[in-house]
Design an enzyme around this catalytic site. Structure first.
Site, short mmCIF file in Angstrom:
data_model
loop_
_atom_site.label_atom_id
_atom_site.label_comp_id
_atom_site.label_asym_id
_atom_site.label_seq_id
_atom_site.Cartn_x
_atom_site.Cartn_y
_atom_site.Cartn_z
N ASP A 226 -8.10 -0.72 -4.79
CA ASP A 226 -8.72 0.55 -4.43
C ASP A 226 -9.31 0.44 -3.02
O ASP A 226 -8.65 -0.07 -2.12
CB ASP A 226 -9.77 0.93 -5.48
CG ASP A 226 -10.18 2.39 -5.42
OD1 ASP A 226 -9.51 3.23 -6.04
OD2 ASP A 226 -11.17 2.70 -4.72
N TYR A 373 -15.29 8.55 0.94
CA TYR A 373 -14.01 9.27 1.04
C TYR A 373 -13.98 10.16 2.28
O TYR A 373 -12.98 10.20 3.00
CB TYR A 373 -13.78 10.12 -0.22
CG TYR A 373 -13.30 9.30 -1.39
CD1 TYR A 373 -11.95 9.25 -1.72
CD2 TYR A 373 -14.20 8.57 -2.16
CE1 TYR A 373 -11.51 8.48 -2.79
CE2 TYR A 373 -13.77 7.80 -3.23
CZ TYR A 373 -12.42 7.76 -3.53
OH TYR A 373 -11.98 7.00 -4.58
N HIS A 430 -5.11 0.50 -12.88
CA HIS A 430 -5.83 0.51 -11.62
C HIS A 430 -6.98 -0.49 -11.57
O HIS A 430 -7.21 -1.12 -10.53
CB HIS A 430 -6.37 1.93 -11.37
CG HIS A 430 -6.98 2.12 -10.04
ND1 HIS A 430 -6.25 2.18 -8.87
CD2 HIS A 430 -8.28 2.27 -9.66
CE1 HIS A 430 -7.05 2.37 -7.84
NE2 HIS A 430 -8.29 2.42 -8.29
#
Length: 454
Positions: A226, A373, A430
């Site tokens: 990630d 982000y 993930h």
């Protein structure tokens, strides 16, 4: 058919042209100050201070009062997890959280590894540092920095740490023994959040490089998934001479000409080096495309106006749990959307999942974690210099089959030309270290073995 062949030929020429231009570049290391106000004239305190996770009656009582006042909207009939977190199952989570979950006990679990803090570029950086309990005669431990992502945290690595630092007592060979450092990304958990705009993955990479130097490591290994994958990649781009090896389980390779071959379809995939396993994981195209669309809505929100949704999540522990745990469902396996409980307890315990939630709730860092982000994607996809720079350090990659988007070896090798290990993992999604610690540890050790043979 002839049109497909023509397109493949043109794309092949474009790929050859890009690859033939390949040259080694690095990112400028630079410096930064992310604390409040201006950088003080005095030198920054470089001491490393022990830290302990703590809680209080006030903290727990406040949590319980908020949980007891939750309001839920009944789910649609037969909707399962297709509309997001199913509120019928959320009732079970809430009941367990309020009546059974023992946060004090989990705090003791968190404190089983040594925690520390140190000031770097104006921010208090939290990390755990776990040394091997014993080493074979004449051997030294390999320093390994492991970096989490969103919505994860340092706690994701708790199950894999003993497999790396104490392999012999966990049924593994002691050929590779590691000294593990797991920092919290600034703005996550116990690491202080930036007071200024612009704190992106490159800034985090530089801070973690300074952390490793402060701990006395001139050379070290990196592992990430990630955001951790991007931060570790940036470290290798900033200081390649200090990075002995890079292991990833996610590769962010959007600015990569090979990804264009995905759009040519399954029939022409083999012309570009896709294996049968790649084709199974990438196609049908429509299925992969819709999966990406379904699973990226959060990204648009957090890349544009993270503070708005952050206000809601930071005020409601139940809302926070639903928002985060939905990712632990579908990012672990997209087919879990078809289950009434999202399959969460097939891979994780409720204690494990709620500990992750508590690390966001008690630190109040959901908003600052989401800002990461906007700082990385807010200027647009493929707008950052590091996206065009290849990584010229030895790299290993673990391709877990239930990852949101599969990255074929060709995609990875274009970004990481010194790829020496690429593994199709037997299972997992993930959150690799959290879900399949044994498999990930085995692949890290495999990569180290290949690296030492070079």
């Amino acid at each position: 058919m002839w049109l497909e062949i023509l397109l493949a030929s043109v794309l092949g020429f474009v790929i050859y042209w890009f690859v033939s231009k390949d040259k080694e570049e690095t990112l400028l290391l630079g410096d930064g100050w992310w604390g409040p106000g201006s950088r003080p004239a005095a030198a920054e305190d470089e001491s490393i201070r022990p830290f302990k996770v703590e809680t209080s009656d006030e903290e727990i009582n406040d949590l319980h009062q908020r949980i007891e006042k939750f309001r839920l909207t009944p789910p649609l009939e037969d909707s399962r997890f297709h509309y997001g977190f199913n509120s019928n199952y959320l009732k079970k989570i809430i009941s367990y959280w309020r009546n059974t979950f023992d946060w004090r006990k989990q705090v003791e679990v968190l404190n089983k590894y040594p925690h520390f803090k140190t000031k770097i570029e104006g921010l208090d950086i939290h990390f755990i540092h776990v040394k091997p309990p014993q080493l074979p005669s004449g051997r030294t431990a390999k320093p390994l920095l492991m970096v989490h992502g969103w919505p994860g945290c340092f706690y994701e690595f708790y199950k894999i740490i003993p497999l790396l630092t104490d392999p012999k007592n966990h049924g593994l060979s002691d050929e590779h023994v590691f000294e593990v450092i797991c920092p919290s990304i600034p703005g996550y958990g116990f690491s202080e959040a930036s007071s200024k705009k612009g704190f992106n993955s490159v800034a985090a990479a530089r801070i973690f490089y300074k952390l490793m130097l402060r701990l006395g490591f001139q050379e070290f290994y990196l592992q990430g998934g990630d955001w951790g994958s991007l931060i570790c990649t940036n470290m290798a781009q900033l200081v390649p001479s200090h990075v002995k090896g890079l292991h990833l389980n996610v590769a962010l390779v959007l600015r990569n000409v090979y990804t264009l071959t995905f759009f040519l379809g399954r029939r022409l995939g083999r012309l570009f080096g896709y294996t049968e396993r790649d084709l199974e994981l990438l196609y049908p195209f429509k299925k992969t495309f819709y999966t990406l669309m379904r699973e990226s809505g959060y990204m648009h929100i957090q890349s544009t106006k993270p503070d708005t949704v952050g206000c809601a999540l930071n005020d409601s522990p139940v809302g926070l749990a639903a928002y985060i745990l939905e990712k632990f469902s579908t990012w672990t396996n997209e087919e879990f959307r078809d289950l009434e409980d999202g399959g969460l307890e097939r891979k994780f315990s409720l204690d494990e999942l709620l500990t992750v939630i508590m690390l966001y709730w008690t630190t109040g860092t959901i908003t600052s974690s989401q800002r990461f982000y906007k700082e990385n994607l807010g200027q647009g996809v493929m707008a950052n210099k590091h996206e065009a720079i290849k990584v010229h350090v030895p790299t290993g990659f673990a391709a877990f089959p239930s990852e949101v988007l599969h990255c074929p070896e060709k995609w990875v090798k274009n970004k990481y030309p010194k790829l020496i290990s690429y593994s199709y993992m037997a299972r997992g999604g993930h959150f690799a270290a959290f879900e399949e610690p044994e498999l990930l540890a085995q692949d890290i050790r495999k990569f180290m073995g290949l690296l030492e043979q070079q």
